[in-house]
Scaffold this motif. Structure first.
Motif, short mmCIF file in Angstrom:
data_model
loop_
_atom_site.label_atom_id
_atom_site.label_comp_id
_atom_site.label_asym_id
_atom_site.label_seq_id
_atom_site.Cartn_x
_atom_site.Cartn_y
_atom_site.Cartn_z
N VAL A 81 14.81 82.48 32.55
CA VAL A 81 13.11 82.42 32.61
C VAL A 81 13.03 82.30 34.16
O VAL A 81 12.14 82.78 34.55
CB VAL A 81 12.59 81.35 31.91
N ALA A 82 13.65 81.29 34.76
CA ALA A 82 13.24 81.35 36.52
C ALA A 82 13.86 82.62 36.99
O ALA A 82 13.07 82.90 38.16
CB ALA A 82 14.23 80.11 36.99
N PHE A 83 14.94 83.12 36.58
CA PHE A 83 15.16 84.47 37.15
C PHE A 83 14.15 85.58 37.11
O PHE A 83 13.82 86.22 37.91
CB PHE A 83 16.73 85.16 36.49
N ALA A 84 13.67 85.45 35.87
CA ALA A 84 12.67 86.56 35.43
C ALA A 84 11.46 86.20 36.32
O ALA A 84 10.75 87.35 36.62
CB ALA A 84 12.45 86.57 34.03
N ALA A 180 17.93 67.79 37.65
CA ALA A 180 16.92 68.72 38.34
C ALA A 180 15.74 69.17 37.48
O ALA A 180 14.96 70.04 37.72
CB ALA A 180 17.76 69.85 39.03
N PHE A 181 15.61 68.77 36.26
CA PHE A 181 14.77 69.30 35.17
C PHE A 181 13.23 69.07 35.71
O PHE A 181 12.62 70.24 35.64
CB PHE A 181 14.77 68.50 33.80
N SER A 182 12.69 68.23 36.33
CA SER A 182 11.31 68.09 37.02
C SER A 182 10.96 68.79 37.67
O SER A 182 9.93 69.52 37.89
CB SER A 182 11.19 66.53 37.20
N LEU A 183 12.28 69.31 38.77
CA LEU A 183 12.00 70.10 39.90
C LEU A 183 11.87 71.56 39.49
O LEU A 183 11.10 72.19 39.50
CB LEU A 183 13.05 69.94 40.80
N SER A 184 12.85 71.84 38.39
CA SER A 184 12.61 73.11 37.62
C SER A 184 11.55 73.33 36.94
O SER A 184 10.78 74.67 37.21
CB SER A 184 14.12 73.20 36.86
N ALA A 185 10.80 72.35 36.42
CA ALA A 185 9.63 72.60 35.58
C ALA A 185 8.50 72.92 36.43
O ALA A 185 7.57 73.40 36.17
CB ALA A 185 9.40 71.06 34.86
N GLU A 186 8.42 72.06 37.60
CA GLU A 186 7.46 72.29 38.83
C GLU A 186 7.48 73.80 39.37
O GLU A 186 6.50 74.42 39.45
CB GLU A 186 7.62 71.26 39.86
N GLN A 187 8.76 74.05 39.44
CA GLN A 187 8.93 75.48 40.08
C GLN A 187 8.48 76.52 39.21
O GLN A 187 7.71 77.58 39.49
CB GLN A 187 10.57 75.89 40.19
N ASN A 188 8.66 76.23 37.66
CA ASN A 188 8.39 77.12 36.87
C ASN A 188 6.84 77.29 36.58
O ASN A 188 6.17 78.48 36.49
CB ASN A 188 8.84 77.00 35.56
N ARG A 189 6.10 76.11 36.61
CA ARG A 189 4.67 76.03 36.60
C ARG A 189 4.11 76.69 37.93
O ARG A 189 2.98 77.49 37.48
CB ARG A 189 4.21 74.61 36.41
N GLN A 190 4.56 76.67 38.89
CA GLN A 190 4.04 77.46 39.95
C GLN A 190 4.10 78.79 39.91
O GLN A 190 3.05 79.42 40.69
CB GLN A 190 4.63 76.83 41.45
N GLN A 191 5.08 79.25 39.37
CA GLN A 191 5.33 80.84 39.37
C GLN A 191 4.93 81.57 38.06
O GLN A 191 4.89 82.65 37.70
CB GLN A 191 6.77 81.31 39.76
N LEU A 192 4.46 80.68 36.99
CA LEU A 192 4.08 81.11 35.65
C LEU A 192 3.18 82.12 35.68
O LEU A 192 1.96 82.08 36.28
CB LEU A 192 3.80 79.79 34.68
N ARG A 193 3.38 83.10 35.00
CA ARG A 193 2.53 84.26 34.60
C ARG A 193 3.11 85.25 33.64
O ARG A 193 4.25 84.82 32.92
CB ARG A 193 2.33 85.24 35.97
N LYS A 194 2.34 85.97 33.29
CA LYS A 194 2.73 86.97 31.83
C LYS A 194 3.45 88.18 32.56
O LYS A 194 3.18 88.64 33.71
CB LYS A 194 1.43 87.70 31.35
N LEU A 195 4.74 88.16 32.18
CA LEU A 195 5.61 89.30 32.84
C LEU A 195 5.19 90.46 32.06
O LEU A 195 4.73 90.73 30.86
CB LEU A 195 6.97 88.93 32.10
N LYS A 196 5.72 91.64 32.81
CA LYS A 196 5.42 93.03 32.24
C LYS A 196 6.49 93.62 31.49
O LYS A 196 6.45 94.54 30.77
CB LYS A 196 5.06 93.82 33.35
N VAL A 197 7.60 92.79 31.71
CA VAL A 197 8.80 93.38 30.94
C VAL A 197 9.03 92.88 29.60
O VAL A 197 8.38 91.86 29.30
CB VAL A 197 10.19 92.85 31.71
N PRO A 198 9.58 93.30 28.60
CA PRO A 198 9.57 92.87 27.34
C PRO A 198 10.32 91.52 27.29
O PRO A 198 11.30 91.24 27.73
CB PRO A 198 10.42 93.79 26.57
N VAL A 199 9.83 90.51 26.46
CA VAL A 199 10.29 89.23 26.18
C VAL A 199 10.54 89.03 24.84
O VAL A 199 9.71 89.42 23.95
CB VAL A 199 9.20 88.18 26.66
#
Length: 252
Positions: A81-84, A180-199
């Motif tokens: 998910v972080a990669f995408a 590192a879970f909390s840091l990973s969670a914050e990173q994901n929340r900051q970048q979260l959006r709807k992806l255009k690729v199939p999920v």
């Protein structure tokens, strides 16, 4: 020929894909590295998923891969998910299997009544204590997971994973993903959006199951949700034939 990048979870290695790779290899180039710090992979300086995703991007660059399908199970799903979110242009599709993604999990999941499913998120995050209690008991500790979280008994090759994780260094590297879970969670929340690729979000009937819908809906307006019957948490080992068919149909 398209490439599929397979990312395993904890406490496992790329060995989890051993039943899946032969069948998929007839149609795809398969890459299945051990995650940083796990298995035979070098240790990382950081274990937040944004950083690990950057390491995976460097790995793909080394392999000469410009685009690929990303498939992640458990912590491999965290990294996928972080990669995408960071490198969507590299992704042909995203598949996440039975994983509680940092920043995408409902706070309701972290309730005392769910302790049997989520206690390790807390235990592994504590500094030094898990190593103090688990070193010397690695086989018993890991077998607890494989016994309680697999529905298809005997499907998990537990001795291979014991060899991969015995000793303080390898245990610590695995635990560091949780630290590192909390840091990973914050990173994901900051970048979260709807992806255009199939999920596609896949859950085992006796594990996360329908709970994977939250992942699909957070990342896509048209995300597919699949619940595999007769399956626990270790989907690629418990139901490899089903996994192959799902990926063949999805990664087109």
């Amino acid at each position: 020929m398209d490439t599929i990048l397979l990312l395993h979870g904890w406490p496992q290695t790329a060995h989890i894909w051993r039943h899946v790779i032969p069948a998929l290899s007839t149609q795809y180039r398969i890459l299945a590295p051990d995650l940083p710090g796990m298995g035979k992979s070098p240790f990382a300086e950081q274990y937040d998923t944004a950083h690990v995703a950057q390491l995976m991007k460097a790995y793909l660059d080394e392999q000469g891969v410009q685009q690929c399908h990303i498939v992640g199970h458990d912590i491999g799903g965290w990294v996928a998910v972080a990669f995408a979110l960071q490198y969507e242009s590299v992704c042909l599709s995203l598949t996440v299997m039975d994983a509680g993604i940092p920043g995408l999990m409902s706070p309701q999941l972290f309730q005392p009544e769910n302790a049997g499913k989520i206690w390790q998120f807390y235990f592994h995050a504590v500094a030094e204590m898990p190593e103090m209690l688990v070193v010397g008991k690695e086989r018993e500790y890991l077998n607890w997971y494989f016994t309680h979280k697999a529905f298809v008994k005997g499907s998990v090759d537990s001795e291979v994973y014991y060899e991969a994780y015995k000793g303080k260094e390898r245990l610590t590297a695995g635990f560091n993903y949780y630290r590192a879970f909390s840091l990973s969670a914050e990173q994901n929340r900051q970048q979260l959006r709807k992806l255009k690729v199939p999920v596609m979000a896949v859950g085992g009937e006796y594990a996360v199951g329908e709970g994977m819908r939250a992942v699909a809906e957070a990342l896509s307006d048209e995300g597919a949700v699949i619940v595999i019957p007769g399956c626990g948490h270790y989907i690629p080992e418990e139901q490899p034939v089903v996994v192959v068919k799902l990926l063949e149909d999805f990664c087109k």
